[in-house]
Structures are given as C-alpha cells and as structure tokens.
Design a protein around this motif. Structure first.
Motif, short mmCIF file in Angstrom:
data_model
loop_
_atom_site.label_atom_id
_atom_site.label_comp_id
_atom_site.label_asym_id
_atom_site.label_seq_id
_atom_site.Cartn_x
_atom_site.Cartn_y
_atom_site.Cartn_z
N CYS A 28 -17.78 5.13 2.08
CA CYS A 28 -19.44 5.08 2.43
C CYS A 28 -18.74 5.91 3.75
O CYS A 28 -20.42 6.59 4.47
N ARG A 29 -18.03 4.65 4.25
CA ARG A 29 -17.56 5.01 6.07
C ARG A 29 -17.16 6.50 5.93
O ARG A 29 -17.18 6.79 6.45
N ILE A 30 -16.40 6.50 4.92
CA ILE A 30 -15.56 7.78 5.36
C ILE A 30 -16.63 9.28 5.22
O ILE A 30 -16.55 9.98 5.63
N THR A 31 -17.05 9.40 4.25
CA THR A 31 -18.49 9.74 3.41
C THR A 31 -19.70 10.34 5.33
O THR A 31 -19.88 11.21 5.52
N LEU A 37 -19.63 14.25 11.44
CA LEU A 37 -18.67 15.20 11.65
C LEU A 37 -18.77 16.43 12.19
O LEU A 37 -19.22 17.59 12.47
N GLY A 38 -18.51 16.67 11.05
CA GLY A 38 -18.69 18.13 10.06
C GLY A 38 -20.01 19.05 10.26
O GLY A 38 -20.26 19.95 11.06
N GLY A 88 -20.87 10.21 14.55
CA GLY A 88 -20.03 10.23 13.51
C GLY A 88 -18.86 9.25 13.83
O GLY A 88 -18.25 8.28 13.39
N VAL A 89 -18.42 9.73 15.55
CA VAL A 89 -17.11 8.43 15.43
C VAL A 89 -17.91 6.69 16.04
O VAL A 89 -17.20 6.15 15.74
#
Length: 97
Positions: A28-31, A37-38, A88-89
């Motif tokens: 979930c954090r990665i997504t 960021l995308g 995102g960061v």
C-alpha cells in the motif's frame, strides 16, 4: 400484521477499529508513493509542454493577456506538482503505526 419488535442497527462509530485496518502494509505504501510521484511527474511534464505565445502572432494587449494566462497555468501545474511530490515523499517516509 405489524411487528412491535425494534430493529436497531449498531452504530459503527462506537465499535473499535480492528488493528488489521490500522496498519499500513508495504504494498500500500509503495502504491501510494508511486501514484503520487507519478502524478507529480506527469504534471511537470505537462507544464513543460506549455509554450509561451509568439509575440508576432498577437496584438500587444492580447499578448499580455495570453502571457498572463500561460504563466498562471504553468504556476498552477507547478504548485500541484510540488504538492503531489511532497505527498509522495511523505507517504514513503512516514512512520508506520
């Protein structure tokens, strides 16, 4: 026939939230990080594609208005890009509960 029995629905706000719903899983954090960021990257890319108007193609006052519109548009895209990059960061480095 009428029923005199009272049907009550439990209030969801009074029930404790299970710990499984409070934790934040790694996928979930990665997504979430990749999405924010995308989107930020896309906004900056779109901002770079907005060209300033050619001075020969517009009258003086129309050119001034067009330049103002372009600067505003580019500024809004830059602001949103920065906001999504920060989100995102933050999503990537925020402490897990």
């Amino acid at each position: 026939m009428s029923s005199t029995a009272s049907h009550t629905v439990p209030d969801a706000s009074r029930q404790p939230v299970p710990d499984a719903y409070k934790s934040d899983c790694l996928p979930c954090r990665i997504t979430g990080t990749a999405t924010a960021l995308g989107l930020s990257t896309y906004l900056f890319w779109e901002r770079s594609r907005i060209a300033y108007p050619d001075a020969k193609s517009c009258a003086n006052e129309a050119l001034t208005q067009e330049i103002k519109r372009v600067k505003t548009h580019r500024g809004v895209l830059a602001g949103l890009g920065i906001a999504f990059a920060a989100a995102g960061v933050y999503r990537a480095v925020m402490p897990a509960d």
